[in-house]
Scaffold this motif. Structure first.
Motif, PDB file in Angstrom:
ATOM      1  N   GLY A   1       0.817  -1.204   0.000  1.00  0.00           N
ATOM      2  CA  GLY A   1       0.000   0.000   0.000  1.00  0.00           C
ATOM      3  C   GLY A   1       0.854   1.258   0.000  1.00  0.00           C
ATOM      4  O   GLY A   1       2.039   1.209  -0.315  1.00  0.00           O
ATOM      5  N   PRO A   2       0.262   2.388   0.327  1.00  0.00           N
ATOM      6  CA  PRO A   2       0.997   3.643   0.318  1.00  0.00           C
ATOM      7  C   PRO A   2       2.115   3.617   1.330  1.00  0.00           C
ATOM      8  O   PRO A   2       2.021   2.882   2.296  1.00  0.00           O
ATOM      9  N   PRO A   3       3.141   4.389   1.179  1.00  0.00           N
ATOM     10  CA  PRO A   3       3.335   5.372   0.121  1.00  0.00           C
ATOM     11  C   PRO A   3       3.906   4.750  -1.155  1.00  0.00           C
ATOM     12  O   PRO A   3       4.759   3.878  -1.100  1.00  0.00           O
ATOM     13  N   PHE A   4       3.404   5.219  -2.275  1.00  0.00           N
ATOM     14  CA  PHE A   4       3.838   4.741  -3.577  1.00  0.00           C
ATOM     15  C   PHE A   4       5.012   5.576  -4.077  1.00  0.00           C
ATOM     16  O   PHE A   4       5.171   6.725  -3.674  1.00  0.00           O
ATOM     17  N   PRO A   5       5.836   5.045  -4.966  1.00  0.00           N
ATOM     18  CA  PRO A   5       6.965   5.816  -5.509  1.00  0.00           C
ATOM     19  C   PRO A   5       6.491   7.024  -6.325  1.00  0.00           C
ATOM     20  O   PRO A   5       5.459   6.974  -6.993  1.00  0.00           O
ATOM     21  N   TYR A   6       7.258   8.106  -6.271  1.00  0.00           N
ATOM     22  CA  TYR A   6       6.929   9.346  -6.980  1.00  0.00           C
ATOM     23  C   TYR A   6       6.881   9.120  -8.491  1.00  0.00           C
ATOM     24  O   TYR A   6       6.006   9.643  -9.179  1.00  0.00           O
ATOM     25  N   ALA A   7       7.811   8.317  -9.004  1.00  0.00           N
ATOM     26  CA  ALA A   7       7.853   8.046 -10.446  1.00  0.00           C
ATOM     27  C   ALA A   7       6.578   7.341 -10.905  1.00  0.00           C
ATOM     28  O   ALA A   7       6.047   7.640 -11.987  1.00  0.00           O
ATOM     29  N   ASP A   8       6.054   6.431 -10.093  1.00  0.00           N
ATOM     30  CA  ASP A   8       4.797   5.752 -10.434  1.00  0.00           C
ATOM     31  C   ASP A   8       3.634   6.739 -10.469  1.00  0.00           C
ATOM     32  O   ASP A   8       2.729   6.623 -11.292  1.00  0.00           O
TER      33      ASP A   8
ATOM     34  N   LYS B   1      -0.795   8.916 -17.840  1.00  0.00           N
ATOM     35  CA  LYS B   1      -1.786   8.040 -18.480  1.00  0.00           C
ATOM     36  C   LYS B   1      -3.183   8.655 -18.430  1.00  0.00           C
ATOM     37  O   LYS B   1      -4.007   8.404 -19.298  1.00  0.00           O
ATOM     38  N   LYS B   2      -3.449   9.463 -17.399  1.00  0.00           N
ATOM     39  CA  LYS B   2      -4.757  10.117 -17.270  1.00  0.00           C
ATOM     40  C   LYS B   2      -4.857  11.360 -18.160  1.00  0.00           C
ATOM     41  O   LYS B   2      -5.920  11.953 -18.251  1.00  0.00           O
ATOM     42  N   GLY B   3      -3.740  11.772 -18.785  1.00  0.00           N
ATOM     43  CA  GLY B   3      -3.758  12.913 -19.694  1.00  0.00           C
ATOM     44  C   GLY B   3      -3.455  14.252 -19.051  1.00  0.00           C
ATOM     45  O   GLY B   3      -3.698  15.290 -19.660  1.00  0.00           O
ATOM     46  N   GLU B   4      -2.927  14.244 -17.842  1.00  0.00           N
ATOM     47  CA  GLU B   4      -2.586  15.510 -17.192  1.00  0.00           C
ATOM     48  C   GLU B   4      -1.312  16.081 -17.814  1.00  0.00           C
ATOM     49  O   GLU B   4      -0.428  15.342 -18.246  1.00  0.00           O
ATOM     50  N   SER B   5      -1.225  17.407 -17.833  1.00  0.00           N
ATOM     51  CA  SER B   5      -0.002  18.045 -18.329  1.00  0.00           C
ATOM     52  C   SER B   5       1.122  17.769 -17.338  1.00  0.00           C
ATOM     53  O   SER B   5       0.861  17.477 -16.158  1.00  0.00           O
ATOM     54  N   PRO B   6       2.387  17.866 -17.780  1.00  0.00           N
ATOM     55  CA  PRO B   6       3.500  17.602 -16.847  1.00  0.00           C
ATOM     56  C   PRO B   6       3.479  18.508 -15.612  1.00  0.00           C
ATOM     57  O   PRO B   6       3.761  18.052 -14.500  1.00  0.00           O
TER      58      PRO B   6
END
Length: 71
Positions: free
Chosen positions: A31-38, A45-50
């Motif tokens: 579970g959390p915390p997940f890596p920042y790169a992930d 993948k969701k289409g957000e701008s950088p």
């Protein structure tokens, strides 16, 4: 005598619940915390701008859901 058997039954029941909870926790996926790169990959993948992805992941770092990036 009845009190002793009731206390023994209660101790066995509580011990069994504790053991099953520990086994379930050990089998749970990471579970959390997940890596920042992930986080950045998921937001891309969701289409957000950088820029928005970075802001979004930084907010999740503050909440404890994502590990801070290694700088």
């Amino acid at each position: 005598m009845r009190r002793m058997s009731a206390a023994l039954a209660l101790a066995i029941a509580v011990g069994g619940l504790g053991a099953s909870a520990a086994a379930a926790q050990a089998a749970a996926p990471q579970g959390p915390p997940f890596p920042y790169a992930d986080c950045l990959k998921a937001t891309a993948k969701k289409g957000e701008s950088p820029a928005h992805a970075k802001w979004h992941c930084d907010q999740l770092v503050k909440k404890g859901w994502v590990k801070p990036p290694n700088r």
